[in-house]
Structures are given as structure tokens and as C-alpha cells.
Design an enzyme around this catalytic site. Structure first.
Site, short mmCIF file in Angstrom:
data_model
loop_
_atom_site.label_atom_id
_atom_site.label_comp_id
_atom_site.label_asym_id
_atom_site.label_seq_id
_atom_site.Cartn_x
_atom_site.Cartn_y
_atom_site.Cartn_z
N PRO A 182 0.84 -1.21 0.00
CA PRO A 182 0.00 0.00 0.00
C PRO A 182 0.88 1.25 0.00
O PRO A 182 2.06 1.18 0.33
CB PRO A 182 -0.77 -0.12 1.32
CG PRO A 182 0.13 -0.90 2.22
CD PRO A 182 0.98 -1.79 1.35
N ALA A 183 0.29 2.38 -0.33
CA ALA A 183 1.05 3.64 -0.31
C ALA A 183 1.57 3.92 1.10
O ALA A 183 0.88 3.64 2.09
CB ALA A 183 0.13 4.78 -0.75
N GLU A 232 -2.81 0.99 -14.35
CA GLU A 232 -3.83 2.04 -14.33
C GLU A 232 -3.10 3.31 -13.98
O GLU A 232 -2.76 3.55 -12.82
CB GLU A 232 -4.91 1.66 -13.31
CG GLU A 232 -6.22 2.38 -13.51
CD GLU A 232 -6.31 3.60 -12.65
OE1 GLU A 232 -5.95 4.69 -13.15
OE2 GLU A 232 -6.75 3.49 -11.50
N LEU A 233 -2.77 4.10 -15.02
CA LEU A 233 -1.80 5.19 -14.84
C LEU A 233 -2.45 6.57 -14.95
O LEU A 233 -3.66 6.70 -14.92
CB LEU A 233 -0.69 5.02 -15.88
CG LEU A 233 -0.05 3.62 -15.89
CD1 LEU A 233 1.00 3.49 -16.98
CD2 LEU A 233 0.53 3.27 -14.52
N CYS A 236 -7.28 10.15 -10.61
CA CYS A 236 -6.79 9.99 -11.99
C CYS A 236 -7.83 10.41 -13.01
O CYS A 236 -7.49 10.78 -14.13
CB CYS A 236 -6.44 8.54 -12.27
SG CYS A 236 -5.28 7.85 -11.15
#
Ligand code: SIN
Length: 506
Positions: free
Chosen positions: A199-200, A276-277, A310
Site C-alpha cells: 500500500p502507499a 492504471e496510470l 486519476c
């Protein structure tokens, strides 16, 4: 310039707020590997802070590449039995996990607000959104059908079956600390894969709380592993997850630059990859649009999660004949709807950015836009009365031209540049002029135009007369440098399954 008047200044003590979480077993600071809570082998931890106060809320195990290798080993062992469970068994476990996430929604949302800054109601919405992927893929597990192919020979039969790809390495961002994990893990577990999730580093608590609930739901040990790590350890951990031979698939949500690097690393062992950018969504308001609907939807689309999404509108194109009218309707709505402050303060629906770095990026982009001739119409600064926390006012920029760097850069913050256009052909060309293509939005009541523009936009997802498109039932993903692979929907599970063809000679 209009003066913004929408700041809520209530003093918050982050640790007091953390203490209000009812179920304290949801606050975990160790990694979750092989069904156990473990410290980093180095004994190191890293601090997690509340972006709305800058106060520390805790320290979490700082896993390194060796620790991650152990987690991958655990996931490999668990894969041997998990892949052989029936779809129905996996489905029931995922259903129990979904129920537990929903019944703990309030605690999970509070935790998310404290580590990620997202206002409480929005955090609660994310928990429900996140849970929906567990529910959805639990149901899809039972529908991962193969095929019987009509054979060209009377002496053979041909069967196509789907099988889980194996152990999956998953790397997720801070902006959706719950849903970006469940969207990948729900599909992977439903398919029969096991996972190791990094995770972040800004938001590890939401991920660890999911482990606690997964265990209660009956997810067997080693199937779901979470290895938090600091920013310093992130490159090594990312490298392990993308190069370890036991990992057969990598799924990443984050920036295009990092996605390219991870894809290159994963190529060494030919792993399957979903990326997924970054996006740079155009939001187009044609002259025939319902301007009130468009303004309403732009507030939701642009300022969701303070612009850190995003799929947020990034470049707003408004037809020259309705430009001034639209800008003033939109600005009035922004002032009326949005309240900036700590996400746990009553009435706040616009929280801080995640870090000082995020804030500086916005300030730098704003300065370069103004230097290139754009004019600040609303907002434009850190709110004066919120001394602590990474806050920035919702900001509207007008007179923006394609000379402004924001015309081709992703913002990831609350800056809303409004460009003018004169024709459909011109705006499509400008909308498609960037290297990325995740989401795009436009507003028009002309049915011919609706099809023309929806087909012409070079993106993976289109919102027509709406700014909100995300749901577990629809395929989420981009084209061009926004990456590849689809998450959610009936397509999402295929990302975690290999197709096997069997030819039987009678
Ligand atoms: C993202 O920002 O990557 C996800 C947004 C969403 O799921 O709506």
C-alpha cells in the site's frame, strides 16, 4: 478575482480522533504476512501523519525486499490450495469479507480520513465503493466460464478453460487507500490467485484494517498479504514485486512514469501486467449543453478528493459563446458547495492534499500558468486561517491558452483551468493532443454529437452529461500512456486468469 469564503477552521487533535475508532483491532501497525501480524526483520518503522493537521498518528512496520520475499513465499505456498478451492467457496468468503467491510464502515472511514485527509462522508463513500468490488468479484467468481469450441475434426473435441495466473504483486496509491486495493484483490482472489500488496506509505492503515477483516471473513493464511514500507524502501520493494520469479502478474495504480519503470522491470520474467496510470481528462462544454448540469458535474468531477483522482477533469474546454456565462455559474457553485477544512470537522467536504510536496506541485503549476497569461478567477492560495495541514483553495483559472503548461500536464490537485474553443473538430483535436487517455467528459444535448465525440475521444472511459463514471459494474482503465488492463466489471477478473486450450483426441 473573487475572494473565497469557504474555510472551516476547527482545531482537531488527530490522536483524540483516532481514539474514537470503536473497534481498536482495526488499527494495526505491523505487516500482515502468512496470516500473522509481523514486524519488519530490521525492526524499523515509518511514521504516518494526518495531512489535515500534520500530526503523527502512528508508526508502521517498514518492510524491505527480504521481508517481501518472505511474503511472496507465503503467497506461493497458499496458492497451491487456494487455486483448488471451488468458485463457490471463494465467493462465500468474499461475501463475508464484503459484509464485514460494510458493517465496519464508520471506523474504516474515520481511519481513512485521518491518514489520507479525505472528508468523512467521502471516505465513507469510498469504503462502500471499495466493498462493492469484493461483492462483485465474489459473484463473478462463479461466472468465470470457459468455452467448448466446435472442432474442425470429427475425431477431436476442444475445450477452453480459465485458470488463475498465480501469485500477484499489487502496488497501490494513497488517493483511494481502500478501493484501489479491493478493486484488484477482489478480482485476484475470486480468480483463485494469491496476492502481496504494497500500500502507499502515506495510507497503510486502511490496507491493514482490510487484513483484519479478511482474516475474520475466513480468507486463509497466505492468500492476502500486505507489506507496508516507507518511501525510502519503496523502490526496492517495487523491484522485488516486479522481478521475483514467483510473481506471475503485477497490477499497479499510480503515475505513468512509475508505471513505465515497473512494466520494464516486469518484462524480465514476462509477467502479465495491468497498469492504471495517469490521466489528463478533458471536460468539454458545448454551446448546446445544459450549463447548470455541466457546472454541477464539474464541481463533483474536478474537486472529488480535492482533485487527487486519476479521472478528475483536468482541462476544461468551454465553447466561446457560453464561456463567461459558464464560468460565473461554476464559480458561484464552487463557493456555495465547497467547505474546506479537516475532513472530520462538521460540514467539511473539501480536505487537504496529501503532502507538502503535493501542495508545492500545485503552487508551481499555478505560478507557471499565471506567468503564461492565465488569470485567477477564484481561490489561488493556501487558506490564510488554516495554519496546519496541506490545504489549498479550489482554484478557477480563466483566459487559459494552450501555451499554459497545464494544457498537457496532469494536475492532481484543485486547479481548474478553463480554456475556450470554437468548433467540435478543434476541441477534439486539442482534447486528444496529450500522450495519455484515461477518462474524458463532455456535455451536449445533440444526439449526433454525442456519438461523434464519444467515439473520437482517445480515452478508455467517457462521461456524457455526467462527471461521475466510476462503479464496480463498469470497466475502468485507459488507453495510450494511461496504461492497459481493465478493473471492475465482468472484464476485470480476466486480468487474473490464463486461458488454457485443451484438444482431446477421441
Ligand atoms: C483513481 O483515481 O485511480 C481511481 C478513481 C476511481 O476509481 O474513480
Amino acid at each position: 478575482m473573487m475572494a473565497a469564503q469557504f474555510t472551516v477552521n476547527i482545531q482537531i487533535k488527530s490522536l483524540d480522533e483516532l481514539a474514537k475508532i470503536n473497534d481498536k483491532s482495526l488499527i494495526q501497525s505491523q505487516a500482515y504476512v502468512d496470516g500473522r501480524w509481523v514486524s519488519a526483520s530490521s525492526g524499523k518503522t515509518f511514521d504516518v501523519a494526518d495531512p489535515g493537521t500534520m500530526q503523527k498518528i502512528g508508526s508502521v512496520a517498514d518492510m524491505d525486499a527480504d521481508d517481501v520475499r518472505r511474503a511472496i513465499d507465503a503467497a506461493s505456498r497458499a496458492f497451491e490450495s487456494w487455486k483448488s478451492t471451488t468458485a463457490k467457496e471463494r465467493s462465500l468468503i468474499l461475501r463475508r469479507w464484503f459484509d464485514l467491510i460494510i458493517s465496519n464502515k464508520d471506523d474504516l472511514a474515520r481511519l481513512m480520513t485521518l491518514e489520507g485527509g479525505k472528508p468523512l462522508a467521502e471516505a465513507s463513500g469510498e469504503v462502500v465503493y471499495g466493498a462493492s468490488f469484493i461483492e462483485w468479484f465474489g459473484e463473478e467468481a462463479k461466472r468465470a466460464y470457459g468455452d467448448v469450441v466446435p472442432s474442425p475434426l470429427s475425431s477431436t473435441r476442444m475445450v477452453v478453460m480459465k485458470q488463475p495466473v498465480g501469485v500477484v504483486g499489487i502496488i497501490t496509491p494513497y488517493n483511494f487507500p481502500n478501493a484501489m486495493i479491493t478493486r484488484k484483490v477482489g478480482a485476484a482472489l475470486a480468480a483463485g490467485c494469491t496476492v502481496v500488496v504494497r500500500p502507499a506509505h502515506e495510507t497503510p492503515y486502511s490496507a491493514l484494517a482490510l487484513c483484519e477483516l479478511a482474516e475474520r471473513a475466513g480468507v486463509p493464511r497466505g492468500v492476502f498479504n500486505v507489506v507496508p514500507c516507507s518511501a525510502e524502501n519503496t523502490p526496492d520493494v517495487g523491484k522485488e514485486l516486479t522481478t521475483n520469479e514467483a510473481i506471475r502478474k503485477v497490477s499497479f495504480t499510480g503515475s505513468t512514469a512509475v508505471g513505465k519503470m515497473l512494466t520494464a522491470q516486469a518484462a524480465g520474467t514476462m509477467k502479465r501486467v495491468s497498469m492504471e496510470l495517469g490521466g489528463n481528462a478533458p471536460f468539454i462544454v458545448f454551446a448546446d449543453a445544459d450549463l447548470d448540469v455541466a457546472a454541477e458535474q464539474l464541481v463533483a468531477c474536478k474537486f472529488r478528493n480535492s482533485g487527487q483522482t486519476c479521472v478528475c477533469a483536468n482541462r476544461i474546454y468551454v465553447h466561446e459563446s457560453v464561456y463567461d456565462d459558464f464560468v460565473s455559474r461554476f464559480a458561484v457553485l464552487v463557493e456555495k458547495r465547497l467547505r474546506i477544512g479537516h475532513g472530520l470537522s462538521e460540514g467539511v467536504n473539501f480536505g487537504p492534499l496529501i503532502t507538502e510536496r503535493g501542495l508545492q506541485k500545485i503552487e508551481d503549476q499555478l505560478k507557471r500558468a499565471v506567468d503564461a497569461g492565465a488569470r485567477v478567477f477564484l481561490g489561488g492560495k493556501r487558506p490564510d486561517i488554516l495554519a496546519a495541514g496541506y490545504f489549498f483553495e479550489p482554484t478557477i483559472l480563466v483566459d487559459v491558452t494552450d501555451e499554459v503548461p497545464m494544457s498537457c500536464e496532469e494536475t492532481f490537485g484543485p486547479l481548474c483551468p478553463i480554456f475556450k474553443f470554437s468548433s467540435e473538430e478543434e476541441v477534439i483535436r486539442r482534447a486528444n493532443s496529450v500522450p495519455v487517455g484515461l477518462a474524458g467528459y463532455f456535455f451536449s444535448r445533440d444526439i449526433g454529437r454525442v456519438f461523434r465525440v464519444a467515439e473520437a475521444l482517445e480515452v478508455g472511459m467517457v462521461g456524457v452529461n455526467t462527471g461521475i463514471i466510476s462503479t464496480e459494474v463498469a470497466p475502468f482503465g485507459g488507453v495510450k500512456e494511461s496504461g492497459f488492463g481493465r478493473e471492475g466489471s465482468r472484464y476485470g477478473i480476466d486480468e487474473y486468469m490464463n486461458i488454457k486450450y485443451i484438444n482431446i483426441s477421441l
